[in-house]
Every structure is written in C-alpha cells, then in structure tokens.
Write a protein that holds these residues in place. Sequence first.
Motif, PDB file in Angstrom:
ATOM      1  N   GLU A  41     -12.808   5.455 -16.010  1.00  0.00           N
ATOM      2  CA  GLU A  41     -11.592   6.183 -15.630  1.00  0.00           C
ATOM      3  C   GLU A  41     -11.158   5.850 -14.206  1.00  0.00           C
ATOM      4  OE1 GLU A  41     -14.989   8.673 -14.413  1.00  0.00           O
ATOM      5  OE2 GLU A  41     -14.440   7.966 -16.396  1.00  0.00           O
ATOM      6  N   GLU A  42     -12.049   5.274 -13.412  1.00  0.00           N
ATOM      7  CA  GLU A  42     -11.707   4.914 -12.026  1.00  0.00           C
ATOM      8  C   GLU A  42     -10.553   3.914 -11.957  1.00  0.00           C
ATOM      9  OE1 GLU A  42     -16.095   6.055 -11.952  1.00  0.00           O
ATOM     10  OE2 GLU A  42     -14.814   4.855 -13.248  1.00  0.00           O
ATOM     11  N   TRP A  43     -10.350   3.129 -13.006  1.00  0.00           N
ATOM     12  CA  TRP A  43      -9.241   2.179 -13.004  1.00  0.00           C
ATOM     13  C   TRP A  43      -7.895   2.887 -12.874  1.00  0.00           C
ATOM     14  CZ3 TRP A  43      -9.694  -2.624 -11.770  1.00  0.00           C
ATOM     15  CH2 TRP A  43     -10.922  -3.269 -11.971  1.00  0.00           C
ATOM     16  N   SER A  48      -2.046   5.498  -9.405  1.00  0.00           N
ATOM     17  CA  SER A  48      -1.658   6.313  -8.246  1.00  0.00           C
ATOM     18  C   SER A  48      -1.044   5.438  -7.161  1.00  0.00           C
ATOM     19  CB  SER A  48      -2.869   7.071  -7.695  1.00  0.00           C
ATOM     20  OG  SER A  48      -3.325   7.999  -8.647  1.00  0.00           O
ATOM     21  N   TYR A  49      -1.611   4.254  -6.967  1.00  0.00           N
ATOM     22  CA  TYR A  49      -1.041   3.330  -5.984  1.00  0.00           C
ATOM     23  C   TYR A  49       0.369   2.915  -6.413  1.00  0.00           C
ATOM     24  CZ  TYR A  49      -0.022  -0.826  -3.348  1.00  0.00           C
ATOM     25  OH  TYR A  49       0.609  -1.742  -2.554  1.00  0.00           O
ATOM     26  N   LEU A  50       0.535   2.614  -7.695  1.00  0.00           N
ATOM     27  CA  LEU A  50       1.829   2.197  -8.226  1.00  0.00           C
ATOM     28  C   LEU A  50       2.878   3.279  -7.976  1.00  0.00           C
ATOM     29  CD1 LEU A  50       3.136  -0.103  -9.931  1.00  0.00           C
ATOM     30  CD2 LEU A  50       2.583   1.258 -11.946  1.00  0.00           C
ATOM     31  N   VAL A  51       2.542   4.521  -8.282  1.00  0.00           N
ATOM     32  CA  VAL A  51       3.475   5.632  -8.108  1.00  0.00           C
ATOM     33  C   VAL A  51       3.726   5.910  -6.629  1.00  0.00           C
ATOM     34  CG1 VAL A  51       3.794   8.114  -8.512  1.00  0.00           C
ATOM     35  CG2 VAL A  51       2.974   6.639 -10.362  1.00  0.00           C
ATOM     36  N   LEU A  80      -3.663   6.783 -18.942  1.00  0.00           N
ATOM     37  CA  LEU A  80      -2.463   6.516 -18.156  1.00  0.00           C
ATOM     38  C   LEU A  80      -2.075   7.702 -17.267  1.00  0.00           C
ATOM     39  CD1 LEU A  80      -0.407   4.576 -20.848  1.00  0.00           C
ATOM     40  CD2 LEU A  80      -1.562   3.632 -18.833  1.00  0.00           C
ATOM     41  N   ARG A  81      -3.045   8.521 -16.939  1.00  0.00           N
ATOM     42  CA  ARG A  81      -2.847   9.625 -15.996  1.00  0.00           C
ATOM     43  C   ARG A  81      -3.260   9.164 -14.597  1.00  0.00           C
ATOM     44  NH1 ARG A  81      -6.588  13.478 -16.908  1.00  0.00           N
ATOM     45  NH2 ARG A  81      -7.768  12.002 -18.147  1.00  0.00           N
ATOM     46  N   LEU A  82      -2.618   9.735 -13.602  1.00  0.00           N
ATOM     47  CA  LEU A  82      -2.940   9.389 -12.217  1.00  0.00           C
ATOM     48  C   LEU A  82      -4.323   9.893 -11.848  1.00  0.00           C
ATOM     49  CD1 LEU A  82       0.403  10.279 -10.402  1.00  0.00           C
ATOM     50  CD2 LEU A  82      -0.295   8.093 -11.372  1.00  0.00           C
ATOM     51  N   LEU A  83      -4.978   9.144 -10.992  1.00  0.00           N
ATOM     52  CA  LEU A  83      -6.258   9.556 -10.421  1.00  0.00           C
ATOM     53  C   LEU A  83      -6.191   9.234  -8.939  1.00  0.00           C
ATOM     54  CD1 LEU A  83      -9.169  10.598 -10.874  1.00  0.00           C
ATOM     55  CD2 LEU A  83      -9.843   8.214 -11.238  1.00  0.00           C
ATOM     56  N   GLN A  84      -6.296  10.254  -8.119  1.00  0.00           N
ATOM     57  CA  GLN A  84      -6.211  10.059  -6.670  1.00  0.00           C
ATOM     58  C   GLN A  84      -7.490   9.388  -6.157  1.00  0.00           C
ATOM     59  OE1 GLN A  84      -3.378  10.413  -4.993  1.00  0.00           O
ATOM     60  NE2 GLN A  84      -2.559  10.959  -7.001  1.00  0.00           N
ATOM     61  N   PHE A  85      -7.303   8.424  -5.295  1.00  0.00           N
ATOM     62  CA  PHE A  85      -8.417   7.668  -4.741  1.00  0.00           C
ATOM     63  C   PHE A  85      -9.249   8.525  -3.793  1.00  0.00           C
ATOM     64  CE2 PHE A  85     -10.103   4.808  -1.390  1.00  0.00           C
ATOM     65  CZ  PHE A  85     -10.990   4.116  -2.181  1.00  0.00           C
ATOM     66  N   ASP A  86     -10.540   8.466  -3.986  1.00  0.00           N
ATOM     67  CA  ASP A  86     -11.501   9.117  -3.101  1.00  0.00           C
ATOM     68  C   ASP A  86     -12.495   8.042  -2.687  1.00  0.00           C
ATOM     69  OD1 ASP A  86     -13.981  10.298  -2.224  1.00  0.00           O
ATOM     70  OD2 ASP A  86     -13.283  12.207  -3.046  1.00  0.00           O
ATOM     71  N   PRO A  87     -12.528   7.663  -1.402  1.00  0.00           N
ATOM     72  CA  PRO A  87     -13.378   6.550  -0.975  1.00  0.00           C
ATOM     73  C   PRO A  87     -14.866   6.743  -1.270  1.00  0.00           C
ATOM     74  CG  PRO A  87     -12.248   7.539   0.917  1.00  0.00           C
ATOM     75  CD  PRO A  87     -11.774   8.251  -0.304  1.00  0.00           C
ATOM     76  N   LYS A  89     -16.149   8.823  -3.941  1.00  0.00           N
ATOM     77  CA  LYS A  89     -16.334   8.857  -5.391  1.00  0.00           C
ATOM     78  C   LYS A  89     -16.012   7.526  -6.065  1.00  0.00           C
ATOM     79  CE  LYS A  89     -14.516  12.285  -7.608  1.00  0.00           C
ATOM     80  NZ  LYS A  89     -13.622  13.388  -8.026  1.00  0.00           N
ATOM     81  N   HIS A  90     -15.156   6.719  -5.452  1.00  0.00           N
ATOM     82  CA  HIS A  90     -14.672   5.505  -6.104  1.00  0.00           C
ATOM     83  C   HIS A  90     -15.162   4.225  -5.436  1.00  0.00           C
ATOM     84  CE1 HIS A  90     -11.420   8.494  -7.352  1.00  0.00           C
ATOM     85  NE2 HIS A  90     -12.222   8.305  -8.395  1.00  0.00           N
ATOM     86  N   GLN A  91     -16.358   4.262  -4.872  1.00  0.00           N
ATOM     87  CA  GLN A  91     -16.923   3.068  -4.245  1.00  0.00           C
ATOM     88  C   GLN A  91     -17.074   1.925  -5.247  1.00  0.00           C
ATOM     89  OE1 GLN A  91     -20.551   4.089  -2.255  1.00  0.00           O
ATOM     90  NE2 GLN A  91     -19.535   5.380  -0.753  1.00  0.00           N
ATOM     91  N   ILE A  92     -17.298   2.254  -6.504  1.00  0.00           N
ATOM     92  CA  ILE A  92     -17.464   1.232  -7.537  1.00  0.00           C
ATOM     93  C   ILE A  92     -16.230   0.328  -7.619  1.00  0.00           C
ATOM     94  CG2 ILE A  92     -16.589   2.699  -9.422  1.00  0.00           C
ATOM     95  CD1 ILE A  92     -19.421   0.147  -9.746  1.00  0.00           C
ATOM     96  N   MET A  93     -15.075   0.860  -7.261  1.00  0.00           N
ATOM     97  CA  MET A  93     -13.849   0.071  -7.368  1.00  0.00           C
ATOM     98  C   MET A  93     -13.819  -1.091  -6.386  1.00  0.00           C
ATOM     99  SD  MET A  93     -12.351   1.043  -9.972  1.00  0.00           S
ATOM    100  CE  MET A  93     -10.847   0.104  -9.805  1.00  0.00           C
ATOM    101  N   SER A  94     -14.457  -0.956  -5.251  1.00  0.00           N
ATOM    102  CA  SER A  94     -14.544  -2.067  -4.313  1.00  0.00           C
ATOM    103  C   SER A  94     -15.250  -3.242  -4.986  1.00  0.00           C
ATOM    104  CB  SER A  94     -15.284  -1.640  -3.054  1.00  0.00           C
ATOM    105  OG  SER A  94     -15.499  -2.735  -2.210  1.00  0.00           O
ATOM    106  N   TYR A  95     -16.359  -2.963  -5.622  1.00  0.00           N
ATOM    107  CA  TYR A  95     -17.142  -3.974  -6.343  1.00  0.00           C
ATOM    108  C   TYR A  95     -16.332  -4.572  -7.495  1.00  0.00           C
ATOM    109  CZ  TYR A  95     -20.816  -5.594  -9.552  1.00  0.00           C
ATOM    110  OH  TYR A  95     -21.570  -6.324 -10.419  1.00  0.00           O
ATOM    111  N   GLU A  96     -15.730  -3.717  -8.309  1.00  0.00           N
ATOM    112  CA  GLU A  96     -15.001  -4.181  -9.492  1.00  0.00           C
ATOM    113  C   GLU A  96     -13.765  -4.994  -9.114  1.00  0.00           C
ATOM    114  OE1 GLU A  96     -15.940  -3.836 -12.848  1.00  0.00           O
ATOM    115  OE2 GLU A  96     -17.794  -3.255 -11.877  1.00  0.00           O
ATOM    116  N   LEU A  97     -13.021  -4.542  -8.113  1.00  0.00           N
ATOM    117  CA  LEU A  97     -11.827  -5.276  -7.694  1.00  0.00           C
ATOM    118  C   LEU A  97     -12.180  -6.630  -7.082  1.00  0.00           C
ATOM    119  CD1 LEU A  97      -9.712  -2.315  -6.318  1.00  0.00           C
ATOM    120  CD2 LEU A  97      -9.133  -3.774  -8.287  1.00  0.00           C
TER     121      LEU A  97
END
Length: 178
Positions: A41-43, A48-51, A80-87, A89-97
């Motif tokens: 769901e982190e994707w 949120s960035y787009l909006v 397709l719901r917004l998810l606000q970024f939390d640095p 909680k969403h550390q995994i996104m750095s790795y995935e991106l």
Amino acid sequence: AKERLPACFDSCLVMTILESKGLEFDDVFICNFFRDSKAKEEWRIVLSYLVSSDEAEGDVLKTRSEHEKKRGNRDVAGALRLLQFDPVKHQIMSYELKHLYTAITRSRIRVIIYDEDEVHRAPMLHFLERRSLVDILADGTSLSDYAVKASPEEWRSQGHVLVFRSLYQQAVKCFQHS
C-alpha cells in the motif's frame, strides 16, 4: 522472480535488477516488480504527490476509483486512495524507488513494465499514465512483438561484457545466441 517468468522470456537475457546495475540494453522488460515489491500500500504515496502537484488530479483520481468500483475492482479502487508520506513509516519506499530507478535506467530505448498484480501496480500505473510516461498495451498483446532481435555480433559483444562482470550464466546464453 527470474524462475517464475513466462515462457516467452526463455530466449531473453534475464537478470535481476542488482545483476543489471551498471549495464545498458536497448530494451528492458521489468517483470512483476510491483507484485514482488516489499512495499504494497506504500505505493499509494505517489498519488499524494500527484495530487499535491495539481489539485485537479484529485478529481481525476476519484473518477478513476469510482470507475474501478463499477467494474467490480474494489481492491484496485482501494489502491487508488491517497496515502500521506511519513518518512519513518515509509522508509521502504526509498529502497523500492531506487530499485525501480535502476531498472528503468538500464534501457537506452524502451522499457516495458509487465506486472500481474493489478492492485499493487495501480498507484504507480496511474501516476505514470497521468504524467504521459507510459502507453498501455491491449490485453492479449504479445510481449515478443516489442523485442528487437539482436544480431549475433551484439550477442557476442554483450557476452564479453558479462564475462568481464563475472555474470557467467548470462554470458554463456549470449555466446549461445551469437
């Protein structure tokens, strides 16, 4: 993931993202990246960035989500719901991106993203579509129609590069095609 690829990739040079780092290819197929991603769901943070960059995108996203619900794709609509970024909680996104960036930038000409997980690919697919960065292929389109056949010399040259990088299994495949 390499072991679970569709049979149409049998004649292709197949590598993990880590193995491909530092190499370039004309065409790159990224297979089941979102299905195999540790982020799920982190994707949704990309939405949120787009909006945040264009408020009208919120209405577009809402319309798309409603359309998916009407089609019976409630899970896709939920993705397709917004998810606000939390640095934190969403550390995994750095790795995935970083991995997605590495995979995409291996290509000189074309990148084809093939992913069987409709739910987990939905946020990034929507983002890429809205930024006009992708073309969506119709169902039933053969992926082999998009691959360009390499010449024996190109296979041989790539084989030498792979030997230098100690990627011997892939090098053998290249020399077999040359």
